[in-house]
Write a protein that holds these residues in place. Structure first.
Motif: not given
Length: 312
Positions: A132, A134-136, A138-140, A142-144, A187, A191
């Motif tokens: 998870g 890479r998904i984490g 990308l999630t950070l 996208l949330v921003q 987030g 990144y």
């Protein structure tokens, strides 16, 4: 001399080193200089005027006792420090010193917490391989994309519910506001730090592990010193964003003695019949001093921290 030799053109003469230097020192015309580099100086001067004029206008308004912006068209026609004295000592119902202290406290704690939590998360994403990952990331990212302003109602309801159980973390609590700021800034800062952490060679970690160091020791004794520029950048950005934030602070904090500068200064210009732009400008000038001091102190880290984290 033969005919072929007579018709052969003469070889060009090679310039000596002194002649080359004299040609380089020869002044070029104004038109050529302006076309090459002069226009850049002109653009820089115009940009400087564009940036400095609002600052001078606010400073001039803070020194004008009339309390309006319209009478401050002539810069520094009146120089009076009455607004500063009135703001600091003559308004107990509007405690500017308490607002200033609250802003520094919330800003510094939020900046330190953001740097620490963001560095921990960035180190984990950069150095560890887990399911998870890479998904984490990308999630950070996208949330921003959704601003924190959209969650004001949810934040209000959440803090209201938490306050029924833990009043110290609910509404009208500075600790609750700090936790909201930490969650909102984690987030994007994670990144940003992740890109900088990737520039640190992994061979340093491997050498430390051979000597028996664990992840905690590597992180606190080696990595944090190598990534100091990005820590300074994130801390500065977090401090500036926290001290200038208004919407969430105005929703969470209701007690005047707990409010920040952004919320407190709004009182001077929010009422239609009692607007005092002079006091507002004086408060804004003093509020900019900590940000400017922190920026000057961390300036040597800012450029390297932003560029190194952006190109990875």
């Amino acid at each position: 001399m033969t005919a072929s030799t007579a018709s052969r053109p003469a070889a060009p003469r090679t310039l000596s080193a002194d002649e080359v230097q004299s040609l380089r020192r020869r002044p070029a015309g104004f038109g050529r200089w302006f076309a090459d580099t002069g226009w850049r100086h002109l653009v820089g001067v115009l940009a400087g005027i564009f940036c400095v004029f609002p600052l001078l206008y606010v400073l001039s308004s803070s020194l004008n006792p009339s309390g309006t912006l319209l009478s401050a068209n002539g810069l520094f026609t009146v120089v009076d420090f009455g607004n500063y004295v009135d703001l600091l000592f003559n308004r107990p119902q509007q405690p500017y010193i308490a607002w200033f202290a609250n802003t520094l406290l919330i800003g510094l704690i939020s900046a330190a917490g953001t740097v620490f939590l963001g560095a921990l998360a960035a180190y984990a994403f950069s150095r560890m391989r887990f399911t998870g990952r890479r998904i984490g990331l990308l999630t950070l990212l996208l949330v921003q994309m959704f601003p924190q302003l959209l969650a004001v109602v949810a934040i209000f309801l959440l803090l209201n519910a938490i306050g029924d159980i833990f009043p110290v973390l609910g509404l009208d609590s500075q600790i609750g506001l700090i936790l909201v700021y930490l969650g909102g800034a984690l987030g994007v800062n994670t990144y940003l730090m992740y890109g900088f952490f990737n520039t640190v060679p992994a061979s340093i970690d491997e050498a430390a592990k051979i000597d028996g160091a664990g992840h905690a020791r590597i992180f606190f004794t080696i990595i944090l010193r190598l990534v100091a520029p990005i820590l300074a950048v994130v801390g500065l950005l977090s401090f500036v964003a926290t001290t200038s934030e208004f919407v969430i602070a105005s929703v969470v904090l209701a007690d005047p003695t707990k409010q920040t500068l952004a919320v407190g200064l709004y009182r001077f210009v929010s009422e239609e019949t009692s607007r005092n732009w002079g006091l507002f400008a004086a408060g804004a000038v003093m509020a900019a001093v900590p940000v400017m001091a922190l920026f000057l102190y961390l300036q040597k880290y800012i450029i390297s921290g932003l560029t190194a984290g952006a190109v990875k």
